[in-house]
Design an enzyme around this catalytic site. Structure first.
Site, PDB file in Angstrom:
ATOM      1  N   HIS A 138       1.062  -1.453   0.375  1.00  0.00           N
ATOM      2  CA  HIS A 138      -0.273   0.032  -0.182  1.00  0.00           C
ATOM      3  C   HIS A 138       1.380   1.426   0.287  1.00  0.00           C
ATOM      4  CE1 HIS A 138       0.603   0.226   4.628  1.00  0.00           C
ATOM      5  NE2 HIS A 138       0.349   0.826   4.589  1.00  0.00           N
ATOM      6  N   GLU A 175      12.443   4.326   3.877  1.00  0.00           N
ATOM      7  CA  GLU A 175      11.321   4.938   4.429  1.00  0.00           C
ATOM      8  C   GLU A 175      11.626   6.111   4.264  1.00  0.00           C
ATOM      9  OE1 GLU A 175       8.335   2.276   5.181  1.00  0.00           O
ATOM     10  OE2 GLU A 175       9.815   0.767   4.063  1.00  0.00           O
ATOM     11  N   HIS A 251      10.262   1.931  12.326  1.00  0.00           N
ATOM     12  CA  HIS A 251      10.559   3.462  12.137  1.00  0.00           C
ATOM     13  C   HIS A 251      11.501   3.866  13.039  1.00  0.00           C
ATOM     14  CE1 HIS A 251       7.736   4.093   8.557  1.00  0.00           C
ATOM     15  NE2 HIS A 251       8.459   3.578   8.089  1.00  0.00           N
ATOM     16  N   ASP A 253      11.943   6.853  13.790  1.00  0.00           N
ATOM     17  CA  ASP A 253      11.286   8.265  14.471  1.00  0.00           C
ATOM     18  C   ASP A 253      10.311   6.652  15.886  1.00  0.00           C
ATOM     19  OD1 ASP A 253       9.431   6.878  13.074  1.00  0.00           O
ATOM     20  OD2 ASP A 253       8.834   9.030  11.996  1.00  0.00           O
ATOM     21  N   ASN A 366      -3.110   4.392  13.631  1.00  0.00           N
ATOM     22  CA  ASN A 366      -2.656   3.209  12.250  1.00  0.00           C
ATOM     23  C   ASN A 366      -1.315   3.619  13.262  1.00  0.00           C
ATOM     24  OD1 ASN A 366      -4.451   2.235  10.424  1.00  0.00           O
ATOM     25  ND2 ASN A 366      -4.629   3.864   9.091  1.00  0.00           N
ATOM     26  N   CYS A 372       5.634  11.327  12.103  1.00  0.00           N
ATOM     27  CA  CYS A 372       5.291  10.775  11.347  1.00  0.00           C
ATOM     28  C   CYS A 372       4.460  11.811  10.661  1.00  0.00           C
ATOM     29  CB  CYS A 372       4.311   9.273  12.089  1.00  0.00           C
ATOM     30  SG  CYS A 372       5.035   8.333  12.339  1.00  0.00           S
TER      31      CYS A 372
HETATM   32  N1  LIG Z   1       7.260   5.880  11.717  1.00  0.00           N
HETATM   33  C1  LIG Z   1       6.301   7.285  11.010  1.00  0.00           C
HETATM   34  N2  LIG Z   1       6.936   7.968  10.215  1.00  0.00           N
HETATM   35  N3  LIG Z   1       5.207   6.721  10.024  1.00  0.00           N
HETATM   36  C2  LIG Z   1       4.169   5.768  10.092  1.00  0.00           C
HETATM   37  C3  LIG Z   1       3.972   5.311   9.284  1.00  0.00           C
HETATM   38  C4  LIG Z   1       2.496   3.699   9.433  1.00  0.00           C
HETATM   39  C5  LIG Z   1       2.294   3.704   8.428  1.00  0.00           C
HETATM   40  N4  LIG Z   1       0.455   2.130   9.002  1.00  0.00           N
HETATM   41  C6  LIG Z   1      -0.202   1.913   7.989  1.00  0.00           C
HETATM   42  O1  LIG Z   1       0.286   2.307   6.936  1.00  0.00           O
HETATM   43  C7  LIG Z   1      -1.681   1.312   8.428  1.00  0.00           C
HETATM   44  C8  LIG Z   1      -2.614   1.429   7.237  1.00  0.00           C
HETATM   45  C9  LIG Z   1      -3.633   0.499   7.684  1.00  0.00           C
HETATM   46  O2  LIG Z   1      -3.488  -0.727   8.531  1.00  0.00           O
HETATM   47  O3  LIG Z   1      -4.292   1.168   7.374  1.00  0.00           O
HETATM   48  C10 LIG Z   1       3.299   2.358   8.260  1.00  0.00           C
HETATM   49  O4  LIG Z   1       2.820   1.312   9.001  1.00  0.00           O
HETATM   50  O5  LIG Z   1       3.656   2.610   7.475  1.00  0.00           O
END
Ligand SMILES: N=C(N)NCCC[C@H](NC(=O)CCC(=O)O)C(=O)O
EC number: 3.5.3.23
Length: 449
Positions: A138, A175, A251, A253, A366, A372
């Site tokens: 995704h 990432e 990640h 962060d 999420n 983020c």
């Molecule tokens: N830490 C940082 N910089 N970013 C967080 C990103 C969250 C994102 N969650 C999602 O994509 C969840 C989507 C869902 O489950 O519907 C990910 O895991 O890539």
């Protein structure tokens, strides 16, 4: 040295924000699967944070969301017919693929790209490399539109250089800025670019996590450093502790944040903390006493509490080196050990002396906290003046975007809604209007005919 400031470009939450449990290794994403989401509230929570930072005097930008559901991705996977038929077939035969093609995940712009300020690069321009996000389907479909949006936002070849994303294979899993930070006494001087990786793709002797994936490789960071023309002595690489990836730190962060002369991180964040400190100090050079390592011991805050609270997924904002505000999500107040730690942190002698809390629950559910949601871009005054002004937050843009959200967004979404052709039309109508508000040109596939 040119005077420079750090701008934050936050992702505006898109109209299809939902909880589909798409991110294996991200505890919140997995725990909230199938909960109803509220895209309207999510977008407004993000806008409130953006406006608050702009009101504090920081440069705040906005990055537009992507077109979702992404029909071209579904067509590439063999779904055909009219757009409505594509949705209907995907929903019937592959609902999780439809959910992936519908995620509003581009809101987490810390993953949009890696950005190197002009003071660090060989040609004195700000360099951008969109992250390929190859570890999750995704997210792997984001980088092309991300590149187009960045090019429309930072649209000036004299000041801004835009690269292609790295090859979309695990070896170069990238990432973006979620695994990158920068240290410098003044924003405008050459800084240390600090890259954190989860695994090495071409060296099997380097340890790896065993439960959850390491999304980012050393080789990806090295390639970005080469493309941006960084100076070797000013680049530091550190490996994330595989055990914390296995505990849900997908990640870096989520367990560390840096700004100027401060590195705030958890005791267990890195595989070799001493080496990380030594390498940063070597790159920092003179006046080692001006650099602060703020290490949070496991005894005070556990890794599990970090993952639940997103203590480290915070923004460190500063106008002076010894005057920093930490921006944290509301969840930090719900965990006594974390809230106590934060209060003692700001009361202490270190550079972080104020805490601000924002409700970002829709994104947090999420796994996306304050850090983020933002991409940091250090800009000189001339570069700031060259940014597309319609992407910069102010009273007028805040009012316009709130009205735009009120007009176009739903306040409840569940997985079966993603197949509704009406949602696709709503999303396209909204984004078409947004490209006019933000004067982005035609950045979306549906606008290219
Ligand atoms: N830490 C940082 N910089 N970013 C967080 C990103 C969250 C994102 N969650 C999602 O994509 C969840 C989507 C869902 O489950 O519907 C990910 O895991 O890539």
């Amino acid at each position: 040295m040119n005077k420079a400031n750090e701008a934050n470009f936050d992702g505006l939450v898109g109209p299809t924000h939902n909880y589909s449990g798409l991110s294996f290794g991200n505890v919140a994403s997995l725990n909230n699967v199938d909960q109803p989401s509220n895209p309207k509230e999510a977008a407004k929570q993000g806008l409130t944070k953006m406006k608050a930072l702009a009101d504090m005097g920081f440069i705040q930008g906005v990055l537009a969301p992507h077109e979702r559901p992404h029909i071209p991705s579904l067509r590439r996977l063999g779904f055909s017919g009219s757009d409505a038929q594509v949705l209907q077939q995907a929903s019937k035969h592959a609902p999780k693929i439809l959910a992936a093609a519908s995620s509003a995940s581009c809101m987490w712009t810390a993953n949009a790209a890696t950005v190197s300020p002009s003071a660090d690069t060989h040609d004195g321009r700000v360099h951008f490399t969109p992250a390929n996000l190859v570890n999750k389907f995704h997210r792997s479909i984001e980088h092309e539109t991300t590149g187009a949006i960045l090019a429309a936002t930072f649209n000036n070849a004299e000041h801004f250089a835009h690269h292609q994303a790295l090859p979309s294979v695990d070896h170069f899993g990238d990432e973006g800025a979620a695994n990158h930070t920068r240290f410098s006494a003044e924003y405008g001087q050459q800084g240390i670019e600090f890259f954190v990786y989860g695994m090495a793709a071409f060296d099997s002797s380097v340890p790896k996590p065993s439960r959850f994936p390491a999304r980012h490789t050393l080789e990806a960071s090295q390639a970005v450093a080469r493309m941006h023309g960084l100076t070797d002595e000013k680049v530091v690489y550190a490996q994330q502790n595989p055990a914390v990836i296995d505990a849900g730190v997908f990640h870096n962060d989520v367990i560390a944040v840096g700004n100027r002369n401060a590195h705030f991180y958890h005791q267990e964040a890195f595989l070799d903390t001493e080496k990380m400190q030594k390498d940063i100090m070597t790159a920092w050079g003179d006046n080692p006493e001006t650099f602060h390592f703020i290490e949070v011991p496991s005894q005070l805050v556990s890794v599990e509490e970090c993952v639940k609270s997103y203590l480290f997924n915070s923004q460190l904002l500063s106008r002076n080196a010894n005057d920093m505000t930490i921006v944290v999500p509301g969840e930090c107040q719900n965990i006594p050990a974390v809230w106590e730690y934060l209060n003692s942190l700001v009361a202490g002698q270190g550079p972080i002396n104020q805490v601000k809390v924002y409700d970002l629950k829709q994104s947090m559910s999420n796994g996306g906290g304050p850090a983020c949601l933002r991409l940091r871009v250090v800009l000189t005054e001339a570069e700031h003046a060259a940014v597309n002004p319609h992407c910069l937050m102010n009273d007028a843009l805040y009012a316009t975007l709130n009205q735009w959200v009120d007009k176009h967004y739903r306040d409840r979404l569940i997985e079966k809604d993603l197949a509704d052709p009406q949602l696709l039309m709503e999303s396209r109508t909204a984004l078409d209007e947004l490209t006019k508000i933000m004067q982005l040109g035609s950045v979306y596939d549906f606008q290219k005919g």
